[in-house]
Design a protein around this motif. Structure first.
Motif, PDB file in Angstrom:
ATOM      1  N   ARG A  29       0.812  -1.228   0.000  1.00 24.88           N
ATOM      2  CA  ARG A  29       0.000   0.000   0.000  1.00 24.88           C
ATOM      3  C   ARG A  29       0.837   1.266   0.000  1.00 24.88           C
ATOM      4  O   ARG A  29       0.857   2.021   0.969  1.00 24.88           O
ATOM      5  CB  ARG A  29      -0.950   0.000   1.199  1.00 24.88           C
ATOM      6  N   THR A  30       1.509   1.528  -1.083  1.00 27.30           N
ATOM      7  CA  THR A  30       2.304   2.742  -1.188  1.00 27.30           C
ATOM      8  C   THR A  30       2.097   3.382  -2.558  1.00 27.30           C
ATOM      9  O   THR A  30       1.374   2.868  -3.389  1.00 27.30           O
ATOM     10  CB  THR A  30       3.798   2.457  -0.914  1.00 27.30           C
ATOM     11  N   LYS A  31       2.713   4.497  -2.761  1.00 27.05           N
ATOM     12  CA  LYS A  31       2.656   5.222  -4.037  1.00 27.05           C
ATOM     13  C   LYS A  31       3.935   4.919  -4.820  1.00 27.05           C
ATOM     14  O   LYS A  31       4.682   4.013  -4.488  1.00 27.05           O
ATOM     15  CB  LYS A  31       2.527   6.736  -3.777  1.00 27.05           C
ATOM     16  N   GLU A  32       4.227   5.729  -5.830  1.00 24.66           N
ATOM     17  CA  GLU A  32       5.444   5.550  -6.617  1.00 24.66           C
ATOM     18  C   GLU A  32       6.661   5.619  -5.701  1.00 24.66           C
ATOM     19  O   GLU A  32       6.753   6.495  -4.838  1.00 24.66           O
ATOM     20  CB  GLU A  32       5.532   6.652  -7.669  1.00 24.66           C
ATOM     21  N   THR A  33       7.613   4.692  -5.874  1.00 29.44           N
ATOM     22  CA  THR A  33       8.780   4.647  -4.993  1.00 29.44           C
ATOM     23  C   THR A  33      10.084   4.507  -5.763  1.00 29.44           C
ATOM     24  O   THR A  33      10.120   4.021  -6.891  1.00 29.44           O
ATOM     25  CB  THR A  33       8.707   3.455  -4.013  1.00 29.44           C
ATOM     26  N   ASN A  34      11.156   4.930  -5.104  1.00 28.70           N
ATOM     27  CA  ASN A  34      12.547   4.658  -5.481  1.00 28.70           C
ATOM     28  C   ASN A  34      13.200   4.124  -4.219  1.00 28.70           C
ATOM     29  O   ASN A  34      12.987   4.675  -3.132  1.00 28.70           O
ATOM     30  CB  ASN A  34      13.255   5.929  -5.932  1.00 28.70           C
ATOM     31  N   VAL A  35      14.020   3.073  -4.356  1.00 27.25           N
ATOM     32  CA  VAL A  35      14.581   2.394  -3.192  1.00 27.25           C
ATOM     33  C   VAL A  35      16.098   2.299  -3.315  1.00 27.25           C
ATOM     34  O   VAL A  35      16.627   1.940  -4.373  1.00 27.25           O
ATOM     35  CB  VAL A  35      13.981   0.972  -3.052  1.00 27.25           C
ATOM     36  N   TRP A  36      16.787   2.584  -2.190  1.00 26.73           N
ATOM     37  CA  TRP A  36      18.238   2.457  -2.095  1.00 26.73           C
ATOM     38  C   TRP A  36      18.605   1.643  -0.855  1.00 26.73           C
ATOM     39  O   TRP A  36      17.942   1.736   0.172  1.00 26.73           O
ATOM     40  CB  TRP A  36      18.916   3.819  -1.939  1.00 26.73           C
ATOM     41  N   ILE A  37      19.666   0.881  -0.965  1.00 28.91           N
ATOM     42  CA  ILE A  37      20.338   0.278   0.192  1.00 28.91           C
ATOM     43  C   ILE A  37      21.698   0.944   0.223  1.00 28.91           C
ATOM     44  O   ILE A  37      22.469   0.842  -0.743  1.00 28.91           O
ATOM     45  CB  ILE A  37      20.507  -1.248   0.057  1.00 28.91           C
ATOM     46  N   ASP A  38      21.972   1.668   1.316  1.00 28.73           N
ATOM     47  CA  ASP A  38      23.177   2.484   1.407  1.00 28.73           C
ATOM     48  C   ASP A  38      23.185   3.417   0.191  1.00 28.73           C
ATOM     49  O   ASP A  38      22.230   4.145  -0.008  1.00 28.73           O
ATOM     50  CB  ASP A  38      24.431   1.614   1.521  1.00 28.73           C
ATOM     51  N   SER A  39      24.185   3.393  -0.661  1.00 28.91           N
ATOM     52  CA  SER A  39      24.205   4.267  -1.844  1.00 28.91           C
ATOM     53  C   SER A  39      23.816   3.514  -3.113  1.00 28.91           C
ATOM     54  O   SER A  39      23.843   4.079  -4.209  1.00 28.91           O
ATOM     55  CB  SER A  39      25.593   4.883  -2.018  1.00 28.91           C
ATOM     56  N   VAL A  80       9.128   8.154  -1.575  1.00 25.04           N
ATOM     57  CA  VAL A  80       7.755   7.925  -2.024  1.00 25.04           C
ATOM     58  C   VAL A  80       7.240   9.221  -2.634  1.00 25.04           C
ATOM     59  O   VAL A  80       7.394  10.287  -2.049  1.00 25.04           O
ATOM     60  CB  VAL A  80       6.847   7.502  -0.845  1.00 25.04           C
ATOM     61  N   ASN A  81       6.636   9.116  -3.817  1.00 26.68           N
ATOM     62  CA  ASN A  81       6.115  10.299  -4.490  1.00 26.68           C
ATOM     63  C   ASN A  81       4.600  10.175  -4.639  1.00 26.68           C
ATOM     64  O   ASN A  81       4.113   9.282  -5.325  1.00 26.68           O
ATOM     65  CB  ASN A  81       6.763  10.458  -5.870  1.00 26.68           C
ATOM     66  N   ASN A  82       3.857  11.068  -3.981  1.00 28.05           N
ATOM     67  CA  ASN A  82       2.401  11.040  -4.119  1.00 28.05           C
ATOM     68  C   ASN A  82       1.896  12.218  -4.954  1.00 28.05           C
ATOM     69  O   ASN A  82       0.715  12.532  -4.939  1.00 28.05           O
ATOM     70  CB  ASN A  82       1.713  11.007  -2.751  1.00 28.05           C
ATOM     71  N   ASP A  83       2.799  12.860  -5.687  1.00 24.43           N
ATOM     72  CA  ASP A  83       2.417  13.951  -6.583  1.00 24.43           C
ATOM     73  C   ASP A  83       1.435  13.425  -7.625  1.00 24.43           C
ATOM     74  O   ASP A  83       1.571  12.304  -8.101  1.00 24.43           O
ATOM     75  CB  ASP A  83       3.677  14.493  -7.270  1.00 24.43           C
ATOM     76  N   GLN A  84       0.470  14.222  -8.001  1.00 22.65           N
ATOM     77  CA  GLN A  84      -0.527  13.796  -8.983  1.00 22.65           C
ATOM     78  C   GLN A  84       0.100  13.381 -10.319  1.00 22.65           C
ATOM     79  O   GLN A  84      -0.449  12.543 -11.016  1.00 22.65           O
ATOM     80  CB  GLN A  84      -1.563  14.904  -9.208  1.00 22.65           C
TER      81      GLN A  84
END
Length: 166
Positions: A108-118, A150-154
């Motif tokens: 249940r989330t919006k658009e995402t980008n994920v990093w572990i450390d760098s 997380v980006n919830n921009d329209q």
């Protein structure tokens, strides 16, 4: 799921711990990014001064702008926010995860980008189904910083869901 699979649940409220799972609910470091410059400025390497409790929304955590316009035409939030928000938590990959496939499960989330450390793990625009990320097999055991933007921009929503309450 076989014995070589480990799942890290981010937003699940399941209370029973299983040996092959880590639940990451609780306190997270947090930062709003309304100008959307965080990725350009390598926000995944920064330490955030605010905190939130997950699972939860920016509204529930009183982050964003206090809403002064309420209506009965649709749901009204007490705190409104549109744009990128950064979440960060230190996680520990235990020795028992050695030689296992480790998966991050975002519910249940919006658009995402994920990093572990760098290290950039990936992105997803799925908002109607869970987002699942395979963590790299070369990830060393021990402590790491998990950062999720997380980006919830329209503009981030798929066209089919614009105007919905999804």
């Amino acid at each position: 799921m076989n014995n070589n699979t480990i799942i890290i649940f981010l937003f699940s409220k399941v209370s029973a711990q299983k040996q092959n799972r880590i639940y990451l609910s609780g306190e997270w470091q947090f930062s709003l990014d309304s100008t959307a410059i965080g990725i350009k400025n390598r926000g995944y390497l920064k330490n955030f001064s605010e905190t939130v409790i997950l699972p939860g929304t920016t509204d529930e955590n009183k982050k964003g702008n206090k809403n002064t316009i309420f209506t009965t035409a649709h749901l009204s939030r007490i705190y409104t926010y549109s744009g990128a928000a950064w979440y960060q938590k230190e996680i520990n990959i235990p020795e028992s995860f050695s030689d296992k496939h480790v998966t991050l499960f975002l519910e249940r989330t919006k658009e995402t980008n994920v990093w572990i450390d760098s290290l950039f793990i990936g992105s997803s625009r799925n908002i109607l189904t869970p987002q699942i990320f395979q963590l790299p097999s070369k990830l060393k055991l021990g402590k790491h910083t998990l950062t999720i933007m997380v980006n919830n921009d329209q503009q981030a929503f798929p066209q089919e869901t614009k105007g919905s309450h999804a």
